[in-house]
Design a protein around this motif. Sequence first.
Motif, PDB file in Angstrom:
ATOM      1  N   THR A  86      14.118   3.583  11.233  1.00 44.54           N
ATOM      2  CA  THR A  86      12.869   3.311  10.518  1.00 44.54           C
ATOM      3  C   THR A  86      12.504   1.837  10.606  1.00 44.54           C
ATOM      4  O   THR A  86      13.342   0.973  10.362  1.00 44.54           O
ATOM      5  N   VAL A  87      11.263   1.586  10.985  1.00 46.15           N
ATOM      6  CA  VAL A  87      10.773   0.208  10.999  1.00 46.15           C
ATOM      7  C   VAL A  87       9.668   0.100   9.957  1.00 46.15           C
ATOM      8  O   VAL A  87       8.707   0.861   9.975  1.00 46.15           O
ATOM      9  N   VAL A  88       9.838  -0.814   9.022  1.00 43.39           N
ATOM     10  CA  VAL A  88       8.820  -1.034   7.999  1.00 43.39           C
ATOM     11  C   VAL A  88       8.334  -2.473   8.109  1.00 43.39           C
ATOM     12  O   VAL A  88       9.130  -3.406   8.076  1.00 43.39           O
ATOM     13  N   SER A  89       7.044  -2.620   8.276  1.00 38.17           N
ATOM     14  CA  SER A  89       6.448  -3.950   8.358  1.00 38.17           C
ATOM     15  C   SER A  89       5.655  -4.199   7.081  1.00 38.17           C
ATOM     16  O   SER A  89       5.337  -3.273   6.361  1.00 38.17           O
ATOM     17  N   ASP A  90       5.355  -5.453   6.806  1.00 40.95           N
ATOM     18  CA  ASP A  90       4.614  -5.866   5.596  1.00 40.95           C
ATOM     19  C   ASP A  90       5.589  -5.973   4.427  1.00 40.95           C
ATOM     20  O   ASP A  90       6.258  -5.008   4.071  1.00 40.95           O
ATOM     21  N   TYR A 144       5.339  -6.185   1.168  1.00 40.83           N
ATOM     22  CA  TYR A 144       5.168  -5.302   0.000  1.00 40.83           C
ATOM     23  C   TYR A 144       5.743  -3.919   0.319  1.00 40.83           C
ATOM     24  O   TYR A 144       6.506  -3.341  -0.464  1.00 40.83           O
ATOM     25  N   ALA A 145       5.397  -3.392   1.474  1.00 46.60           N
ATOM     26  CA  ALA A 145       5.913  -2.080   1.878  1.00 46.60           C
ATOM     27  C   ALA A 145       7.427  -2.104   2.009  1.00 46.60           C
ATOM     28  O   ALA A 145       8.119  -1.155   1.622  1.00 46.60           O
ATOM     29  N   LEU A 201       8.972  -2.034  -1.537  1.00 43.85           N
ATOM     30  CA  LEU A 201       8.871  -0.714  -2.173  1.00 43.85           C
ATOM     31  C   LEU A 201       9.802   0.291  -1.484  1.00 43.85           C
ATOM     32  O   LEU A 201      10.384   1.162  -2.126  1.00 43.85           O
ATOM     33  N   TYR A 202       9.945   0.158  -0.182  1.00 44.09           N
ATOM     34  CA  TYR A 202      10.859   1.022   0.577  1.00 44.09           C
ATOM     35  C   TYR A 202      12.305   0.774   0.127  1.00 44.09           C
ATOM     36  O   TYR A 202      13.051   1.712  -0.171  1.00 44.09           O
ATOM     37  N   GLU A 258      13.329   2.246  -3.243  1.00 44.45           N
ATOM     38  CA  GLU A 258      13.636   3.679  -3.316  1.00 44.45           C
ATOM     39  C   GLU A 258      14.871   4.047  -2.507  1.00 44.45           C
ATOM     40  O   GLU A 258      15.629   4.926  -2.885  1.00 44.45           O
ATOM     41  N   LYS A 259      15.053   3.358  -1.393  1.00 45.71           N
ATOM     42  CA  LYS A 259      16.188   3.696  -0.533  1.00 45.71           C
ATOM     43  C   LYS A 259      17.496   3.189  -1.130  1.00 45.71           C
ATOM     44  O   LYS A 259      18.526   3.844  -1.007  1.00 45.71           O
ATOM     45  N   LYS A 307       6.697  -2.150 -15.287  1.00 43.44           N
ATOM     46  CA  LYS A 307       6.666  -1.933 -13.841  1.00 43.44           C
ATOM     47  C   LYS A 307       5.270  -2.261 -13.302  1.00 43.44           C
ATOM     48  O   LYS A 307       5.119  -2.925 -12.273  1.00 43.44           O
ATOM     49  N   TYR A 327       3.816  -4.749 -10.327  1.00 46.94           N
ATOM     50  CA  TYR A 327       2.886  -4.395  -9.239  1.00 46.94           C
ATOM     51  C   TYR A 327       1.692  -5.340  -9.221  1.00 46.94           C
ATOM     52  O   TYR A 327       1.245  -5.793  -8.166  1.00 46.94           O
TER      53      TYR A 327
END
Lengths: 174, 174
Positions: free
Chosen positions: A12-16, A18-19, A22-23, A26-27, A41, A45
């Motif tokens: 999995t590649v997550v860019s940005d 903020y994303a 948040l990833y 949860e992970k 919370k 945000y």
Amino acid sequence: MGYVPALVDGTTVVSDSYAILLYLEEKYPQHALLPQDLVRKSINYQAASIVSSSIQPLQNMVLVNYIGEIVSPDEKLPWAQYHIGKGFVALEILLANYAGKYATGDEIYLADLYLAPQLDNAINRFKLDMTAFPLLLKLNKTYNETPSFQQILAETQQQHTDKSAFDFIKLQEA
Amino acid sequence: MGYVPALVDGTTVVSDSYAILLYLEEKYPQHALLPQDLVRKSINYQAASIVSSSIQPLQNMVLVNYIGEIVSPDEKLPWAQYHIGKGFVALEILLANYAGKYATGDEIYLADLYLAPQLDNAINRFKLDMTAFPLLLKLNKTYNETPSFQQILAETQQQHTDKSAFDFIKLQEA
């Protein structure tokens, strides 16, 4: 977008940033970046969004340098100070009823990861007059006295704001 | 920040559309705005961030009008098109492997709430050449054929991008 961090987690590649945050939240819930309480919370945000959507895009160096070129080099600092100040007014009000030792209580949460590098940037790079922001000034002092932030702030004083928040996670997990 | 929407939920006030949507997602899970799958969820976060942090702040009318004043009225459209186009390049790549009928599959999720008004804005207000963005163009067509989006898009063609996504929630819950 060509200048934001990317997280590679297995396939999995997550860019940005903020994303990414948040990833990670949860992970890897063992390193909570957000408080359980939904209102608190949402304060996190909101603080993250003010920095990432209302301040950072308007004071990143690409845009500031562009303003310097098309208007005048003398306009760079006022431009950045104006947009940072506008966001800081909102942050000072937003956090007034929630701040403790850190931005939204006595634990380090998402808001702090955005605030620490943004405050450092405003104060040290853009020489913003912080008189109107006593709460933010107090938080900046706290970050500078918190070891896990000290290392990041020292390393990233000349770097992109977003990067610092991300590095903090790596440091915490190291 | 003076020009973003605010949600009042009992005694809780949440400002900033991203914060509002994340708040609603947790408070009212019966209207899921995010898929269960974490990777697909992160695609939604990334799409929302590209629109809210990389496109919207640089093409909102306050900034576009400022550029028009300090540079030239002729610079307004190229400025907006450049920044929207840069974000669309990233979105077209990001969604390539995830899009179905909608941006990240066959259901409407967070990414769609940001894309629908942003696409409408790019195409109808800023006359962006969409040749390089076939996937986004297809999504725009779908949104215009989806009743719940049609009403919002018709109402908000002259309004702030962020507002549309928020109105969509109200419409869904009505």
